[in-house]
Scaffold this motif. Structure first.
Motif, PDB file in Angstrom:
ATOM      1  N   PRO A 507       0.817  -1.227   0.000  1.00 14.40           N
ATOM      2  CA  PRO A 507       0.000   0.000   0.000  1.00 14.40           C
ATOM      3  C   PRO A 507       0.844   1.267   0.000  1.00 14.40           C
ATOM      4  CG  PRO A 507      -0.048  -1.074   2.147  1.00 14.40           C
ATOM      5  CD  PRO A 507       0.618  -2.027   1.214  1.00 14.40           C
ATOM      6  N   LEU A 508       0.441   2.229  -0.818  1.00 15.11           N
ATOM      7  CA  LEU A 508       1.134   3.513  -0.917  1.00 15.11           C
ATOM      8  C   LEU A 508       0.581   4.439   0.167  1.00 15.11           C
ATOM      9  CD1 LEU A 508       0.667   3.849  -4.770  1.00 15.11           C
ATOM     10  CD2 LEU A 508       2.710   3.019  -3.621  1.00 15.11           C
ATOM     11  N   THR A 509       1.000   4.213   1.405  1.00 15.16           N
ATOM     12  CA  THR A 509       0.358   4.877   2.544  1.00 15.16           C
ATOM     13  C   THR A 509       0.531   6.386   2.536  1.00 15.16           C
ATOM     14  OG1 THR A 509       2.354   4.378   3.833  1.00 15.16           O
ATOM     15  CG2 THR A 509       0.509   2.847   4.023  1.00 15.16           C
ATOM     16  N   GLN A 510       1.592   6.889   1.930  1.00 15.39           N
ATOM     17  CA  GLN A 510       1.805   8.330   1.926  1.00 15.39           C
ATOM     18  C   GLN A 510       0.842   9.036   0.981  1.00 15.39           C
ATOM     19  OE1 GLN A 510       5.821   9.526   1.164  1.00 15.39           O
ATOM     20  NE2 GLN A 510       5.442  11.662   1.682  1.00 15.39           N
ATOM     21  N   TYR A 511       0.473   8.373  -0.111  1.00  8.82           N
ATOM     22  CA  TYR A 511      -0.391   8.972  -1.123  1.00  8.82           C
ATOM     23  C   TYR A 511      -1.838   8.539  -0.992  1.00  8.82           C
ATOM     24  CZ  TYR A 511       4.236   9.713  -3.101  1.00  8.82           C
ATOM     25  OH  TYR A 511       5.548  10.057  -3.273  1.00  8.82           O
ATOM     26  N   HIS A 512      -2.074   7.355  -0.461  1.00  7.28           N
ATOM     27  CA  HIS A 512      -3.420   6.802  -0.363  1.00  7.28           C
ATOM     28  C   HIS A 512      -3.732   6.497   1.103  1.00  7.28           C
ATOM     29  CE1 HIS A 512      -2.503   5.235  -4.660  1.00  7.28           C
ATOM     30  NE2 HIS A 512      -2.989   6.456  -4.702  1.00  7.28           N
ATOM     31  N   PRO A 513      -4.356   7.417   1.819  1.00  8.47           N
ATOM     32  CA  PRO A 513      -4.586   7.248   3.257  1.00  8.47           C
ATOM     33  C   PRO A 513      -5.412   6.015   3.617  1.00  8.47           C
ATOM     34  CG  PRO A 513      -5.001   9.518   2.583  1.00  8.47           C
ATOM     35  CD  PRO A 513      -4.826   8.723   1.328  1.00  8.47           C
ATOM     36  N   ASN A 514      -6.264   5.562   2.678  1.00 11.36           N
ATOM     37  CA  ASN A 514      -7.131   4.427   2.982  1.00 11.36           C
ATOM     38  C   ASN A 514      -6.585   3.093   2.462  1.00 11.36           C
ATOM     39  OD1 ASN A 514      -9.107   6.178   4.111  1.00 11.36           O
ATOM     40  ND2 ASN A 514      -9.788   6.689   2.038  1.00 11.36           N
ATOM     41  N   ALA A 515      -5.408   3.118   1.836  1.00  9.73           N
ATOM     42  CA  ALA A 515      -4.897   1.907   1.201  1.00  9.73           C
ATOM     43  C   ALA A 515      -4.590   0.817   2.219  1.00  9.73           C
ATOM     44  CB  ALA A 515      -3.644   2.229   0.388  1.00  9.73           C
ATOM     45  N   LEU A 516      -4.023   1.188   3.365  1.00 10.18           N
ATOM     46  CA  LEU A 516      -3.696   0.193   4.386  1.00 10.18           C
ATOM     47  C   LEU A 516      -4.969  -0.422   4.955  1.00 10.18           C
ATOM     48  CD1 LEU A 516      -1.522  -1.219   6.038  1.00 10.18           C
ATOM     49  CD2 LEU A 516      -1.599   0.678   7.657  1.00 10.18           C
ATOM     50  N   ALA A 517      -5.978   0.413   5.208  1.00  3.72           N
ATOM     51  CA  ALA A 517      -7.249  -0.104   5.722  1.00  3.72           C
ATOM     52  C   ALA A 517      -7.901  -1.039   4.710  1.00  3.72           C
ATOM     53  CB  ALA A 517      -8.186   1.057   6.050  1.00  3.72           C
ATOM     54  N   ALA A 518      -7.799  -0.710   3.429  1.00  3.40           N
ATOM     55  CA  ALA A 518      -8.366  -1.572   2.390  1.00  3.40           C
ATOM     56  C   ALA A 518      -7.646  -2.917   2.350  1.00  3.40           C
ATOM     57  CB  ALA A 518      -8.267  -0.878   1.032  1.00  3.40           C
ATOM     58  N   ALA A 519      -6.316  -2.890   2.479  1.00  2.00           N
ATOM     59  CA  ALA A 519      -5.552  -4.135   2.484  1.00  2.00           C
ATOM     60  C   ALA A 519      -5.953  -5.010   3.666  1.00  2.00           C
ATOM     61  CB  ALA A 519      -4.055  -3.818   2.538  1.00  2.00           C
ATOM     62  N   GLU A 520      -6.100  -4.410   4.844  1.00  5.17           N
ATOM     63  CA  GLU A 520      -6.497  -5.184   6.024  1.00  5.17           C
ATOM     64  C   GLU A 520      -7.915  -5.721   5.870  1.00  5.17           C
ATOM     65  OE1 GLU A 520      -5.819  -2.558   9.296  1.00  5.17           O
ATOM     66  OE2 GLU A 520      -3.642  -2.895   9.315  1.00  5.17           O
ATOM     67  N   ALA A 521      -8.787  -4.924   5.250  1.00  5.91           N
ATOM     68  CA  ALA A 521     -10.156  -5.396   5.025  1.00  5.91           C
ATOM     69  C   ALA A 521     -10.172  -6.613   4.105  1.00  5.91           C
ATOM     70  CB  ALA A 521     -11.006  -4.269   4.435  1.00  5.91           C
ATOM     71  N   SER A 522      -9.320  -6.593   3.069  1.00  2.00           N
ATOM     72  CA  SER A 522      -9.268  -7.754   2.165  1.00  2.00           C
ATOM     73  C   SER A 522      -8.780  -8.993   2.896  1.00  2.00           C
ATOM     74  CB  SER A 522      -8.360  -7.440   0.963  1.00  2.00           C
ATOM     75  OG  SER A 522      -6.995  -7.392   1.348  1.00  2.00           O
ATOM     76  N   GLU A 523      -7.863  -8.796   3.862  1.00  2.00           N
ATOM     77  CA  GLU A 523      -7.377  -9.930   4.646  1.00  2.00           C
ATOM     78  C   GLU A 523      -8.462 -10.462   5.572  1.00  2.00           C
ATOM     79  OE1 GLU A 523      -4.654 -11.646   4.404  1.00  2.00           O
ATOM     80  OE2 GLU A 523      -3.946 -10.386   2.767  1.00  2.00           O
ATOM     81  N   ALA A 524      -9.257  -9.555   6.138  1.00  2.81           N
ATOM     82  CA  ALA A 524     -10.374 -10.000   6.967  1.00  2.81           C
ATOM     83  C   ALA A 524     -11.382 -10.775   6.131  1.00  2.81           C
ATOM     84  CB  ALA A 524     -11.038  -8.795   7.631  1.00  2.81           C
ATOM     85  N   ILE A 550     -15.955   0.104   3.523  1.00  2.37           N
ATOM     86  CA  ILE A 550     -15.337  -1.188   3.839  1.00  2.37           C
ATOM     87  C   ILE A 550     -16.376  -2.133   4.438  1.00  2.37           C
ATOM     88  CG2 ILE A 550     -13.777  -2.258   5.537  1.00  2.37           C
ATOM     89  CD1 ILE A 550     -11.802  -0.007   4.911  1.00  2.37           C
ATOM     90  N   LEU A 551     -17.182  -1.626   5.374  1.00  8.40           N
ATOM     91  CA  LEU A 551     -18.212  -2.462   5.998  1.00  8.40           C
ATOM     92  C   LEU A 551     -19.336  -2.783   5.020  1.00  8.40           C
ATOM     93  CD1 LEU A 551     -18.374  -0.675   9.478  1.00  8.40           C
ATOM     94  CD2 LEU A 551     -17.253  -2.836   8.934  1.00  8.40           C
ATOM     95  N   ARG A 552     -19.715  -1.791   4.191  1.00  6.43           N
ATOM     96  CA  ARG A 552     -20.793  -2.021   3.220  1.00  6.43           C
ATOM     97  C   ARG A 552     -20.429  -3.127   2.232  1.00  6.43           C
ATOM     98  NH1 ARG A 552     -20.767  -0.104  -1.612  1.00  6.43           N
ATOM     99  NH2 ARG A 552     -19.327   1.605  -1.109  1.00  6.43           N
ATOM    100  N   ARG A 553     -19.177  -3.112   1.727  1.00  7.35           N
ATOM    101  CA  ARG A 553     -18.773  -4.138   0.771  1.00  7.35           C
ATOM    102  C   ARG A 553     -18.828  -5.529   1.409  1.00  7.35           C
ATOM    103  NH1 ARG A 553     -14.861  -0.092  -0.570  1.00  7.35           N
ATOM    104  NH2 ARG A 553     -15.343   0.819  -2.610  1.00  7.35           N
TER     105      ARG A 553
END
Length: 633
Positions: A507-524, A550-553
């Motif tokens: 995840p490009l955390t510096q440019y995409h603030p939600n990228a890390l949360a999206a990655a963790e959501a995919s793992e969940a 994230i919750l809606r998806r």
């Protein structure tokens, strides 16, 4: 295994054309290393200042720190020296932050998983026992054999700061290993401090401390105003420890272990965002207070306190401690006495040789026996350098010198040993790390896939025996990763079962603030067998990846929502993403997407025709042994 389907969406047309998006090496890691580097430099300056002051101050150094004063009201008076105030009060705050880190690591950090914690735990235990044994052997006959506690502890502040200054290229995984080891080391050192170096023990005040600690535990259930209550009870507990004879700094640890820690809940974060939107629409004091409180409460108090106290500990408390404790007199007679002293040599051998033999030796044994997990980048030569750095025992070593040894001359000899061992450890570690970097050039390390594909761990689409393999390190908010996914789907339609595709996170955390949360959501989602479905949903709508999205998806995919939300906050999910990010750092991956074709890094365009041509020209994938216990690269 889910079906790969076409994603009917193009990258943002306003983005400038480019092959890929650049990513820094984990922004939070860089920020932490920068603060550690500055803190270590300041600690070093304070140490030098203390030595200069002690040697040219004509006695003013010791006179200043022995200045006495009283604190209290009426008949309730506490008498301190400045030196005692630093060591008993300010250092309680330092040990409080150590306790916060210990609790965090055991609840949501590296020590939640036994497989990840095994190697640093066993290495830390050996790193406590071997130095103590060597000190006792070398100092035999000095009358100070009981001061073996001086050599057991590693200075975490100096360790992390030195690693930031002289550490090898891409040292993220080594840093994680050393921090986990340092936490276990701190637990051992604090336990020994409480059990071995406590005099004039009185039980009754500890009952008061116990009542105070119970109160601190239940403060978490108060609806508000918890800060003043925490502070008041903490003062009571500290005073009770002081009266009991147990060193009062341990009160800081006891309090910290009761402070709640948790990963942010997506629903709490979303609630905070809704309150912030309400304030924006109707700005007033009530909404402002509600939004601020909600934002604050979405982060655990453990995390908030660590963030709040870290600058004060690094830039004030530890430098002041060094200034008060590192004032070693270095006259010719004193140096000559130290060179002949079994205490000095016991400290040097214990810290320098003992830590190295204990930590590195145990790592070698565990690797040979294939026990525990060594990830890419955590090679034995790097562990050797880290083991030497653990010989920097500055803070707690000097702290125990003052407690364990009463004779001023013997204290001076021990301090000379601590400073000499720490300096030698730093210099030798620098040499080893330079050798390690020469053996593992970044361009060679990043040319091939560092970690073998593991179907039980990786997200794999396709048969294990497929002749062609594409591994993608990507970001769910990256428009170029979306383009690459479309190309890979075309490749799959062309090659069919001959293609195996693997997704890993970068995840490009510096440019995409939600990228890390999206990655963790995919793992969940993957824990319920829906990784690729969730991946596809993320790519379909890259612009909406807030907590509600994230919750809606997850709900739209029919996931068990209670389990999904619980998994989102789990250490297992966070560790899974972090492992991929550390692998990316080891391979010097600075752009997304980064593709590996049959285990070799792909350089060039990633349209479908180019990828098919690269696959057909690539050599068959020489799959390394499956990543299991004891393996490393």
């Amino acid at each position: 295994m889910s079906e790969l389907t076409t994603i009917e969406r193009s990258p943002d047309p306003e983005r400038p054309p480019a092959r890929s998006e650049r990513r820094p090496s984990i922004a939070a890691h860089i920020q932490a290393m920068d603060q550690s580097r500055k803190g270590a430099l300041l600690l070093l300056l304070a140490t030098v200042a203390a030595i200069v002051w002690a040697n040219v101050g004509l006695g003013s150094y010791h006179d200043f720190w022995e200045t006495r004063f009283n604190i209290g009201v009426s008949d309730l008076q506490l008498e301190f020296t400045l030196h005692a105030l630093v060591n008993d009060a300010l250092m309680a705050i330092f040990f409080f932050t150590v306790g916060l880190e210990v609790r965090r690591e055991f609840v949501i950090g590296e020590l939640t998983s036994w497989s990840r914690a095994l190697v640093p735990t066993l290495a830390a235990i050996a790193g406590l026992a071997v130095p103590a044994l060597l000190y006792v052997l070398v100092s035999s006959g000095s009358g100070q054999e009981h001061a073996w506690g001086i050599v057991i502890s590693t200075d975490t502040a100096f360790l992390v700061g030195a690693l930031a200054l002289i550490g090898p290229h891409a040292n993220g995984r080594l840093r994680v290993f050393l921090l986990a080891l340092a936490v276990i080391d701190d637990i051992g050192a604090l336990s020994i401090l409480a059990l071995v170096y406590t005099d004039d023990f009185s039980f009754a005040p500890l009952l008061i401390a116990a009542v105070g600690l119970v109160g601190i535990y239940y403060v978490r259930y108060m609806p508000g105003g918890r800060g003043p209550v925490y502070a008041s009870l903490s003062v009571v507990v500290w005073l009770a420890f002081l009266a009991s004879g147990v060193h009062p700094t341990l009160a800081g640890v006891a309090i910290a272990l009761l402070v709640p820690v948790y990963r942010p809940s997506r629903r709490d974060v979303e609630h905070a965002l809704q309150l912030a939107r309400t304030f924006r629409q109707s700005p007033n004091t009530e909404y402002a207070r509600a939004a601020a409180n909600s934002l604050r409460e979405s982060i655990s108090i453990n995390e908030r306190l660590q963030t709040a106290y870290a600058p004060y500990v690094a830039f004030v408390i530890l430098p002041v401690f060094a200034l008060a404790n590192a004032g070693v007199e270095l006259g010719g007679d004193i140096i000559a006495a130290a060179l002949r002293s079994p205490i000095t040599w016991g400290v040097i051998v214990g810290l320098l040789v003992g830590k190295f033999l204990g930590i590195f030796g145990s790592a070698v044994v565990l690797k040979i026996l294939r026990i525990g997990h060594f990830g890419p980048g955590l090679s034995l030569d790097r562990i050797a350098g880290g083991s030497l750095l653990c010989g920097i025992g500055f803070t707690i070593s000097l702290f125990i010198v003052d407690i364990a040894i009463d004779d001023p001359a013997a204290q001076n000899e021990a301090r000379v040993g601590v400073i000499a061992a720490s300096l030698l450890a730093f210099l030798l570690a620098t040499i080893l790390f330079r050798i390690s970097d020469a053996r593992h050039p970044a361009e060679e390390t990043g040319a091939t896939l560092a970690r073998p594909i593991d179907p039980e761990r990786d997200h794999v689409f396709g048969a294990d025996d497929a002749p062609y393999t594409i591994v993608e390190y990507g970001d769910f908010q990256c428009g170029f990763c979306l383009k690459a996914s479309g190309s890979i789907q075309e490749v799959h339609r062309e090659l069919g079962d001959r293609l195996r595709y693997v997704w890993r996170h970068a995840p490009l955390t510096q440019y995409h603030p939600n990228a890390l949360a999206a990655a963790e959501a995919s793992e969940a989602a993957s824990l319920q067998g829906k990784f690729f479905e969730y991946e596809r949903a993320l790519f379909v709508d890259q612009e909406h990846q807030l907590p509600t999205d994230i919750l809606r998806r997850a709900e739209e995919l029919g996931l068990d929502m209670d389990r999904f939300e619980k998994d989102l906050g789990s250490a297992e999910v966070a560790a899974r993403v972090r492992e991929d990010m550390l692998d990316a750092e080891v391979m010097d991956i600075t752009a997304a997407p980064t593709l590996f074709i049959n285990g070799r890094r792909h350089v060039g365009p990633y349209d479908a025709k180019s990828l098919i041509r690269a696959l057909e020209e690539a050599e068959p994938m020489a799959e390394p042994p499956k990543a299991d216990a004891g393996t490393s690269d």
